[in-house]
Design a protein around this motif. Structure first.
Motif, PDB file in Angstrom:
ATOM      1  N   ALA A 142       0.834  -1.208   0.000  1.00  6.49           N
ATOM      2  CA  ALA A 142       0.000   0.000   0.000  1.00  6.49           C
ATOM      3  C   ALA A 142       0.865   1.252   0.000  1.00  6.49           C
ATOM      4  O   ALA A 142       0.454   2.300  -0.517  1.00  6.49           O
ATOM      5  N   GLY A 143       2.065   1.157   0.578  1.00  8.99           N
ATOM      6  CA  GLY A 143       2.956   2.306   0.630  1.00  8.99           C
ATOM      7  C   GLY A 143       3.562   2.670  -0.705  1.00  8.99           C
ATOM      8  O   GLY A 143       4.159   3.738  -0.837  1.00  8.99           O
ATOM      9  N   LEU A 144       3.415   1.792  -1.688  1.00  5.30           N
ATOM     10  CA  LEU A 144       3.940   2.066  -3.020  1.00  5.30           C
ATOM     11  C   LEU A 144       2.945   2.832  -3.877  1.00  5.30           C
ATOM     12  O   LEU A 144       3.272   3.219  -5.001  1.00  5.30           O
ATOM     13  N   ARG A 145       1.748   3.053  -3.360  1.00  2.68           N
ATOM     14  CA  ARG A 145       0.713   3.757  -4.119  1.00  2.68           C
ATOM     15  C   ARG A 145       0.497   5.154  -3.547  1.00  2.68           C
ATOM     16  O   ARG A 145       0.738   5.406  -2.361  1.00  2.68           O
ATOM     17  N   THR A 146       0.045   6.046  -4.387  1.00  5.39           N
ATOM     18  CA  THR A 146      -0.213   7.422  -3.965  1.00  5.39           C
ATOM     19  C   THR A 146      -1.442   7.971  -4.683  1.00  5.39           C
ATOM     20  O   THR A 146      -1.754   7.551  -5.803  1.00  5.39           O
ATOM     21  N   ARG A 147      -2.116   8.894  -4.023  1.00  7.18           N
ATOM     22  CA  ARG A 147      -3.251   9.591  -4.642  1.00  7.18           C
ATOM     23  C   ARG A 147      -2.836  10.957  -5.172  1.00  7.18           C
ATOM     24  O   ARG A 147      -3.662  11.734  -5.629  1.00  7.18           O
ATOM     25  N   TYR A 148      -1.536  11.245  -5.102  1.00  4.11           N
ATOM     26  CA  TYR A 148      -1.041  12.574  -5.469  1.00  4.11           C
ATOM     27  C   TYR A 148       0.051  12.473  -6.529  1.00  4.11           C
ATOM     28  O   TYR A 148       1.075  13.139  -6.456  1.00  4.11           O
TER      29      TYR A 148
END
Length: 294
Positions: A68-74
């Motif tokens: 999950a830490g490899l994904r971003t909403r920004y």
């Protein structure tokens, strides 16, 4: 940031030691980069350093946050910050081919001045007379070091000011990233995008890496990542008003390292200008500490 705790509840020696160590790592990182610029184009140095740093930071992200830490909403914000980081690093490494390490370090201290000045048009913040006065003080310090129109003027100094302005914009863009995103995830994209951008340009100027230099490239990947991490951690351990002034120990480290490796001794104008810039930065920091916080 522990603004709601008293100083007696904070491990001040640990916070101060953390930021001093982080600053020292970054100065050594810059010194090694300066050595590498004698044999490689700055854009190749950036590409190799960041590509080496990405898997190290990704491993930390996976250990702390999982996939999950490899994904971003920004993603768009990170992409823009990556451009700023690449341009700023390119300017700085290019300037290091000409300028002494201490002088370049002193000019980078102008970043808080740029942050204050740019916060009005970009973030819509209100800047009072004290902080505008600090901007003018810092700008005066820059003029003392750069000496435009004088015999000692070097155009490379303007490149370092470009680095400071890119760094200021890079830091301000962090305001558009939600607090739901972890520090290590932000670091991963802050390193990944500049490396990705630099790679096509690096291939155009690529020089085969000498075997002995692989260790130097690995060192700047580790030292740069550690330095940024430790400085960020210091601001989490104690209020900014306590730890931020120790960021200026970079000038001591840069002077010492510059003397040991290249025999450079900071001139009187550099020391005077750096002192004026630091004074302006401390005024801004003091005024920030005076502002009420929610």
């Amino acid at each position: 940031m522990p603004t709601d705790r008293t100083l007696t509840e904070i491990n001040l020696p640990l916070a101060i030691a953390t930021i001093c160590a982080g600053v020292a790592f970054l100065v050594v990182n810059d010194a090694i980069a300066k050595l590498l610029t004698e044999r490689y184009n700055p854009v190749q140095i950036i590409a190799i350093r960041n590509i080496l740093a990405v898997p190290m930071i990704a491993a930390v992200v996976l250990a702390i946050s999982g996939t999950a830490g490899l994904r971003t909403r920004y993603l768009r914000v990170h992409a823009l910050r990556g451009v700023l980081m690449l341009v700023g690093a390119f300017f700085y490494f290019s300037a290091l081919t000409v300028l002494p390490l201490a002088e370049a370090t002193a000019l980078v201290f102008s970043a808080p001045i740029f942050i204050t000045a740019l916060s009005v048009p970009i973030l819509g913040e209100r800047v009072g007379p004290w902080r505008w006065a600090a901007v003018l003080v810092g700008f005066a310090g820059v003029l003392v070091i750069v000496q435009p129109g004088g015999a000692a003027f070097q155009p490379a100094s303007l490149m370092v000011l470009g680095t400071a302005s890119c760094y200021a914009l890079f830091m301000m863009m962090a305001r558009f990233i939600g607090r739901d995103e972890g520090l290590w995830t932000m670091m991963l994209f802050a390193v990944g995008f500049p490396g990705l951008y630099a790679l096509p340009f690096a291939t155009a100027v690529w020089v085969p890496v000498q075997t002995a230099d692989y260790a130097l490239f690995a060192a700047i990947a580790v030292l740069g990542s550690l330095g940024i991490t430790l400085i960020g951690q210091a601001f989490r351990l104690a209020p900014a008003a306590v730890v931020a002034p120790f960021d200026y120990t970079a000038l001591i480290w840069a002077s010492g390292v510059g003397w040991l490796i290249w025999g450079d001794i900071p001139g009187g104008w550099t020391v005077t200008g750096a002192s004026i810039i630091i004074a302006g930065g401390l005024i801004i920091l003091w005024r920030e500490g005076m502002q009420p916080r929610p």
